[in-house]
Scaffold this active site. Structure first.
Site, PDB file in Angstrom:
ATOM      1  CE  LYS A  54      -4.491  -3.983   1.087  1.00  0.00           C
ATOM      2  NZ  LYS A  54      -5.081  -2.828   1.757  1.00  0.00           N
ATOM      3  CB  CYS A  75      -2.262  -2.314   5.186  1.00  0.00           C
ATOM      4  SG  CYS A  75      -4.003  -1.785   5.056  1.00  0.00           S
ATOM      5  CG  ASP A 135      -2.030  -1.057   1.133  1.00  0.00           C
ATOM      6  OD1 ASP A 135      -1.899  -1.982   0.319  1.00  0.00           O
ATOM      7  OD2 ASP A 135      -2.995  -0.975   1.917  1.00  0.00           O
TER       8      ASP A 135
END
Ligand SMILES: [Zn+2]
Length: 195
Positions: free
Chosen positions: A106, A148, A18
């Site tokens: 995602k 994350c 990310d």
């Protein structure tokens, strides 16, 4: 593959979690140190790093329900971020999609902290992709350490991928929560290296 030819997976991959514009300085959910992570990961990729494969994950929201809030608590709800098709969802320069063997998106319709919830352009999940590419070990870096990266590393342990987090190549939403993240990793068998 017959049992006679089965062998333990031998390849090593780096999972970059990310590193996206909305999670870096100037983005809608900026994490201090994000731009520096992007620059330093790019630098690492330009060296003889020894990884057989390098992949990225991206938060990629369409309508993730209560994950977005006008009054976010910055634990379970957040300002709008990484909306599919926007600049904020793009990988942060100097990183670009071409740096990676595959990119896994995602979170389209619900919160998804773990990269293992992500799928590549062909619809293949990260875990299946790594297995298909004979990966037995992963290192992880990216944003955010305490969300994350934390969840992706815990799932990597669950998947038997002997994960190591390069913690110096991560940035945290709440630096005072990193200790709890380190504890959770230790308990789950996730190794930590400075970078
Ligand atoms: Zn999100």
């Amino acid at each position: 593959m017959s049992a006679g030819t089965a062998h333990p997976p031998t390849r090593r991959a780096l999972v970059v979690v990310d590193v996206q514009n909305d999670f870096c300085e100037g983005g809608s959910l900026a994490v201090a140190g994000g731009l520096s992570v992007a620059a330093r990961v790019k630098e690492l990729l330009g060296t003889d790093h020894g990884y057989d494969l390098v992949v990225a994950t991206r938060d990629h929201h369409i309508d993730p329900g209560t994950h977005f809030s006008k009054h976010p608590d910055f634990v379970d709800s957040w300002p709008r971020h990484c909306v599919a098709g926007t600049e904020g969802a793009e990988l942060t320069a100097p990183l670009e999609a071409g740096d990676f063997d595959a990119v896994f998106d995602k979170g389209e319709y619900a919160a998804a902290y773990s990269g293992f919830e992500g799928r590549d352009a062909d619809g293949t999940g990260l875990g299946d992709w790594l297995r298909a590419h004979d990966v037995g070990r992963v290192d992880l870096c990216g944003i955010a350490t305490d969300h994350c990266v934390r969840a992706t590393a815990l799932d990597a342990a669950e998947e038997g991928l002997s994960p190591t987090v390069l913690v110096g190549l991560t940035a945290a939403v709440a630096p005072d929560r990193v200790g709890a993240t380190l504890d959770a990793w230790r308990t789950a068998g996730v190794a930590v290296r400075e970078g």
